[in-house]
Design a protein around this motif. Structure first.
Motif, PDB file in Angstrom:
ATOM      1  N   TRP A 207       3.850  -8.034 -18.902  1.00 33.67           N
ATOM      2  CA  TRP A 207       3.083  -7.319 -17.706  1.00 33.67           C
ATOM      3  C   TRP A 207       2.055  -8.615 -17.381  1.00 33.67           C
ATOM      4  N   LEU A 208       1.308  -9.095 -18.305  1.00 35.06           N
ATOM      5  CA  LEU A 208       0.311 -10.149 -18.020  1.00 35.06           C
ATOM      6  C   LEU A 208       0.958 -11.041 -17.302  1.00 35.06           C
ATOM      7  N   ASN A 209       1.935 -11.480 -17.460  1.00 34.77           N
ATOM      8  CA  ASN A 209       2.479 -12.626 -16.841  1.00 34.77           C
ATOM      9  C   ASN A 209       2.822 -12.268 -15.375  1.00 34.77           C
ATOM     10  N   ARG A 210       3.430 -10.921 -15.280  1.00 41.32           N
ATOM     11  CA  ARG A 210       3.915 -10.373 -13.751  1.00 41.32           C
ATOM     12  C   ARG A 210       2.446 -10.234 -12.898  1.00 41.32           C
ATOM     13  N   VAL A 211       1.477  -9.666 -13.680  1.00 39.06           N
ATOM     14  CA  VAL A 211       0.089  -9.454 -12.911  1.00 39.06           C
ATOM     15  C   VAL A 211      -0.271 -10.910 -12.310  1.00 39.06           C
ATOM     16  N   THR A 212      -0.550 -11.741 -13.300  1.00 36.45           N
ATOM     17  CA  THR A 212      -0.935 -13.056 -12.859  1.00 36.45           C
ATOM     18  C   THR A 212      -0.105 -13.684 -11.858  1.00 36.45           C
ATOM     19  N   THR A 213       1.257 -13.431 -11.943  1.00 35.55           N
ATOM     20  CA  THR A 213       2.316 -14.217 -10.964  1.00 35.55           C
ATOM     21  C   THR A 213       1.962 -13.490  -9.603  1.00 35.55           C
ATOM     22  N   THR A 214       1.918 -12.261  -9.499  1.00 37.25           N
ATOM     23  CA  THR A 214       1.870 -11.205  -8.456  1.00 37.25           C
ATOM     24  C   THR A 214       0.456 -11.710  -7.752  1.00 37.25           C
ATOM     25  N   LYS A 221      -5.420 -13.300  -0.374  1.00 36.28           N
ATOM     26  CA  LYS A 221      -5.398 -11.829  -0.260  1.00 36.28           C
ATOM     27  C   LYS A 221      -6.599 -11.488  -1.410  1.00 36.28           C
ATOM     28  N   THR A 222      -6.944 -10.175  -1.119  1.00 35.43           N
ATOM     29  CA  THR A 222      -7.708  -9.337  -1.948  1.00 35.43           C
ATOM     30  C   THR A 222      -6.808  -8.789  -2.968  1.00 35.43           C
ATOM     31  N   VAL A 223      -7.412  -8.633  -4.024  1.00 33.37           N
ATOM     32  CA  VAL A 223      -6.528  -7.937  -5.053  1.00 33.37           C
ATOM     33  C   VAL A 223      -6.110  -6.574  -4.693  1.00 33.37           C
ATOM     34  N   ARG A 224      -6.630  -5.764  -3.987  1.00 34.61           N
ATOM     35  CA  ARG A 224      -6.418  -4.586  -3.258  1.00 34.61           C
ATOM     36  C   ARG A 224      -5.051  -4.657  -2.697  1.00 34.61           C
ATOM     37  N   ASN A 225      -4.870  -5.860  -1.930  1.00 33.60           N
ATOM     38  CA  ASN A 225      -3.551  -6.060  -1.147  1.00 33.60           C
ATOM     39  C   ASN A 225      -2.527  -6.759  -1.893  1.00 33.60           C
ATOM     40  N   SER A 226      -2.979  -7.536  -2.966  1.00 37.08           N
ATOM     41  CA  SER A 226      -1.773  -8.315  -3.463  1.00 37.08           C
ATOM     42  C   SER A 226      -1.293  -7.434  -4.481  1.00 37.08           C
ATOM     43  N   PHE A 227      -2.083  -6.511  -5.290  1.00 38.62           N
ATOM     44  CA  PHE A 227      -1.728  -5.243  -6.274  1.00 38.62           C
ATOM     45  C   PHE A 227      -1.064  -4.083  -5.654  1.00 38.62           C
ATOM     46  N   LYS A 228      -1.058  -3.873  -4.267  1.00 41.16           N
ATOM     47  CA  LYS A 228      -0.834  -2.753  -3.668  1.00 41.16           C
ATOM     48  C   LYS A 228       0.408  -1.746  -4.068  1.00 41.16           C
ATOM     49  N   LYS A 229       1.512  -2.663  -4.604  1.00 40.98           N
ATOM     50  CA  LYS A 229       2.742  -2.176  -5.147  1.00 40.98           C
ATOM     51  C   LYS A 229       2.556  -1.663  -6.451  1.00 40.98           C
ATOM     52  N   LEU A 230       1.479  -2.211  -7.145  1.00 48.95           N
ATOM     53  CA  LEU A 230       1.417  -2.102  -8.618  1.00 48.95           C
ATOM     54  C   LEU A 230       0.391  -1.057  -9.021  1.00 48.95           C
ATOM     55  N   ILE A 231      -0.814  -1.027  -8.220  1.00 53.72           N
ATOM     56  CA  ILE A 231      -1.862  -0.146  -8.910  1.00 53.72           C
ATOM     57  C   ILE A 231      -2.984  -0.054  -7.642  1.00 53.72           C
ATOM     58  N   SER A 232      -3.547   1.139  -7.560  1.00 52.56           N
ATOM     59  CA  SER A 232      -4.270   1.287  -6.579  1.00 52.56           C
ATOM     60  C   SER A 232      -5.686   0.890  -6.467  1.00 52.56           C
ATOM     61  N   ALA A 233      -6.316   0.814  -5.422  1.00 55.09           N
ATOM     62  CA  ALA A 233      -7.703   0.242  -5.402  1.00 55.09           C
ATOM     63  C   ALA A 233      -8.604   1.282  -6.243  1.00 55.09           C
ATOM     64  N   GLU A 234      -8.364   2.527  -6.059  1.00 58.13           N
ATOM     65  CA  GLU A 234      -9.083   3.668  -6.972  1.00 58.13           C
ATOM     66  C   GLU A 234      -8.858   3.045  -8.543  1.00 58.13           C
ATOM     67  N   GLN A 235      -7.463   3.021  -8.988  1.00 58.80           N
ATOM     68  CA  GLN A 235      -7.271   2.683 -10.183  1.00 58.80           C
ATOM     69  C   GLN A 235      -8.143   1.442 -10.594  1.00 58.80           C
ATOM     70  N   PRO A 266       3.147   2.506 -15.697  1.00 58.24           N
ATOM     71  CA  PRO A 266       4.014   1.645 -15.110  1.00 58.24           C
ATOM     72  C   PRO A 266       4.326   2.482 -13.540  1.00 58.24           C
ATOM     73  N   PRO A 267       4.449   1.546 -12.351  1.00 57.85           N
ATOM     74  CA  PRO A 267       4.316   2.146 -11.183  1.00 57.85           C
ATOM     75  C   PRO A 267       5.953   2.934 -10.991  1.00 57.85           C
ATOM     76  N   GLU A 268       6.045   3.634  -9.989  1.00 58.23           N
ATOM     77  CA  GLU A 268       7.153   4.293  -9.934  1.00 58.23           C
ATOM     78  C   GLU A 268       8.553   3.554 -10.072  1.00 58.23           C
ATOM     79  N   GLN A 269       8.429   2.570  -9.179  1.00 59.46           N
ATOM     80  CA  GLN A 269       9.573   1.898  -8.966  1.00 59.46           C
ATOM     81  C   GLN A 269      10.139   1.198 -10.200  1.00 59.46           C
ATOM     82  N   ASP A 270       9.094   0.943 -11.336  1.00 54.74           N
ATOM     83  CA  ASP A 270       9.625   0.419 -12.501  1.00 54.74           C
ATOM     84  C   ASP A 270       9.949   1.586 -13.645  1.00 54.74           C
ATOM     85  N   SER A 271       9.447   2.846 -13.373  1.00 53.37           N
ATOM     86  CA  SER A 271       9.709   3.780 -14.303  1.00 53.37           C
ATOM     87  C   SER A 271      11.054   4.548 -14.074  1.00 53.37           C
TER      88      SER A 271
END
Length: 273
Positions: A207-214, A221-235, A266-271
Motif C-alpha cells: 500500500w505504501l508503494n501504491r500510495v506514493t506511486t499514485t 495535482k493536489t492530494v485531494r485530486n490524486s487520491f480521490k479514487k482511494l481516500i476522501s478529502a475528509e478522511q 480498502p476502497p470499494e473497488q479493492d474490497s
C-alpha cells in the motif's frame, strides 16, 4: 593497471556500461566502502574489475553478479583475481540475493547501470533484512532524489521508499572524466544503511508503494485530486493531512499514515477483488 583495463572491451550501450578508469577516484570509492576480510561482499556489475581488484586486495574473496557474458568470461580467466571470485552470471534484477546471505550480512556495492538503477534499488530493498549496507555509484540526480526531503522538486517515490527502508547518505560526487566512455551526466556515491527498526512501520508496504506511486504520477495535482479514487478529502483531514497540499509537501510519516488507513479501510473497488 585499472586505467588500461577497458582496452579490448567495447562498452555496450544496451547494458548502460561506463567503465571507471581514474585510479584516484577508485581509491576514494574503495575507502568509502571500507571492505575487510571475512565480510560477505557482493559486487553488482563488476565490469572490467576496476573496483573488484582493489576490494579483493583488502578483503580477499568476494561474490560478483555480472550479466554480460563476455565480462563474466574475462573475470573467470583473470590472471590475478579469478581465484578470489564467486561469479553469478545473471541479471541482478532477478537475482535472489537472500540465496548468498549466510550468518554474515551482505555488503553490496557496485557501479550500477544508470538505465536500471531505480528498479534495481527497489529489488535490493526487498532483501534489506539480510543487508548490512550498500554503496552504489549512480547518476547524481538519482542520489539527490533518494536523499531529498519534502517540499523539494527532487522529492518523490524514490525518496520515500529509500528512506522508509534505509538511512540514505550521499558520500561523494564524481565527474564524467573518471569514466570510459564518459557519461553525459555527473555521478555520485550513495551509502544505504537499512534501519535496524522502522520507526513508523507500514502495515502493508504494498500500500505504501501504491500510495506514493499514485501521488507522484500526478505530482502537480493536489492530494485531494490524486487520491480521490482511494481516500476522501475528509478522511485525509482526519489523518491530519491538508487535502490542498501537493504530493511533495507530505512527509514520509504522512504517506505511511495514508497507507495504513487504506490497509484497514480498502476502497470499494479493492474490497470487491
Amino acid at each position: 593497471m585499472s586505467n588500461k583495463s577497458h582496452l579490448g572491451h567495447q562498452a555496450k550501450k544496451r547494458f548502460g556500461q561506463n567503465f571507471l578508469h581514474d585510479d584516484a577516484v577508485i581509491s576514494r570509492i574503495v575507502d568509502a566502502i571500507d571492505p575487510s576480510s571475512g565480510e560477505n561482499l557482493v559486487e553488482i556489475g563488476p565490469g572490467l574489475g576496476a573496483l573488484t581488484e582493489p576490494v579483493i586486495e583488502r578483503a580477499g574473496d568476494i561474490s560478483v553478479v555480472e550479466l554480460d557474458r563476455d565480462l563474466a568470461h574475462r573475470l573467470r580467466h583473470h590472471p590475478f583475481i579469478a581465484k578470489n571470485l564467486t561469479i553469478y552470471e545473471t541479471d541482478a534484477l532477478k537475482f535472489d540475493f537472500a540465496s548468498i546471505a549466510n550468518d554474515k550480512p551482505l555488503r553490496i556495492f557496485g557501479n550500477l547501470p544508470y538505465n536500471i538503477s531505480t528498479p534495481l534499488i527497489f529489488h535490493l530493498l526487498s532483501f534489506k533484512d539480510k543487508v548490512k549496507d550498500m554503496h552504489f555509484m549512480l547518476q547524481k540526480e538519482v542520489v539527490n532524489r533518494m536523499a531529498a526531503g519534502p517540499d523539494s522538486k527532487t522529492y518523490g517515490r524514490l525518496s520515500i521508499m529509500s528512506q522508509y527502508f534505509c538511512q540514505v547518505i550521499p558520500v561523494m560526487e564524481i565527474g564524467p572524466e573518471a569514466f570510459q566512455p564518459p557519461p553525459k551526466v555527473d555521478s555520485a556515491i550513495v551509502r544505504l544503511i537499512p534501519h535496524a527498526e522502522i520507526k513508523h512501520p507500514a502495515k502493508d508496504v504494498t500500500w505504501l508503494n501504491r500510495v506514493t506511486t499514485t501521488a507522484f504520477n500526478q505530482r502537480r495535482k493536489t492530494v485531494r485530486n490524486s487520491f480521490k479514487k482511494l481516500i476522501s478529502a475528509e478522511q485525509l483531514q482526519q489523518l491530519g493531512i491538508d487535502p490542498t497540499l501537493r504530493p511533495e509537501n507530505l512527509s514520509l510519516v504522512d504517506y505511511v499514515n495514508v497507507a495504513n488507513y487504506l490497509t484497514d479501510n480498502p476502497p470499494e473497488q479493492d474490497s470487491k477483488k
